[in-house]
Scaffold this motif. Structure first.
Motif: not given
Length: 134
Positions: A55, A58, A90, A92, A109, A112, A127, A129
């Protein structure tokens, strides 16, 4: 009898931190080694990859919030489809327990991945998260 010696207190705190880090590493390793899902509607394969591996962290944690529309249990991970106030859906993944479908949830998050394939679920996510519940 408890001690008030700061050096002794720091030594105890260091041991507790080490024990916590080792327990977390063991849990992550165990989860990535194909521990079977206990949910009756899902049979997990013998081995599955750790979804957190690879991953992209961020630079700034991202807040996600909305209503859970779908919930998939995969061992110690729970994949959540969250519909935000903006109407976007989204996905997650969180570790441990998660609220049920229909519940409102707030997530942070921290990383990702794009084009993620879950061997355990046999499902692709454009995608995904990696998040914690706030």
């Amino acid at each position: 009898m408890p001690t008030t010696d700061p050096a002794v207190a720091r030594a105890h705190a260091g041991r507790h931190s080490l024990a916590l880090a080792l327990a977390l590493a063991f849990a992550i390793n165990l989860a990535g080694c194909g521990v079977a899902d206990a949910s009756p509607q899902h049979q997990a394969p013998a081995a599955a990859a750790n979804p957190f591996a690879g991953a992209q962290p961020s630079k700034q944690p991202q807040a996600l919030a909305g209503r859970i529309e779908e919930r998939l249990v995969a061992g110690s991970y729970v994949y959540l489809a969250v519909r935000g106030d903006d109407g976007e859906l989204r996905w997650a993944v969180v570790m441990g327990a998660a609220p049920p479908v229909g519940a409102d949830v707030a997530l942070t998050s921290t990383a990702r991945r794009t084009d993620f394939h879950s061997p355990r679920l046999g499902r692709d996510f454009a995608e995904l998260h990696f998040a914690v519940i706030r």
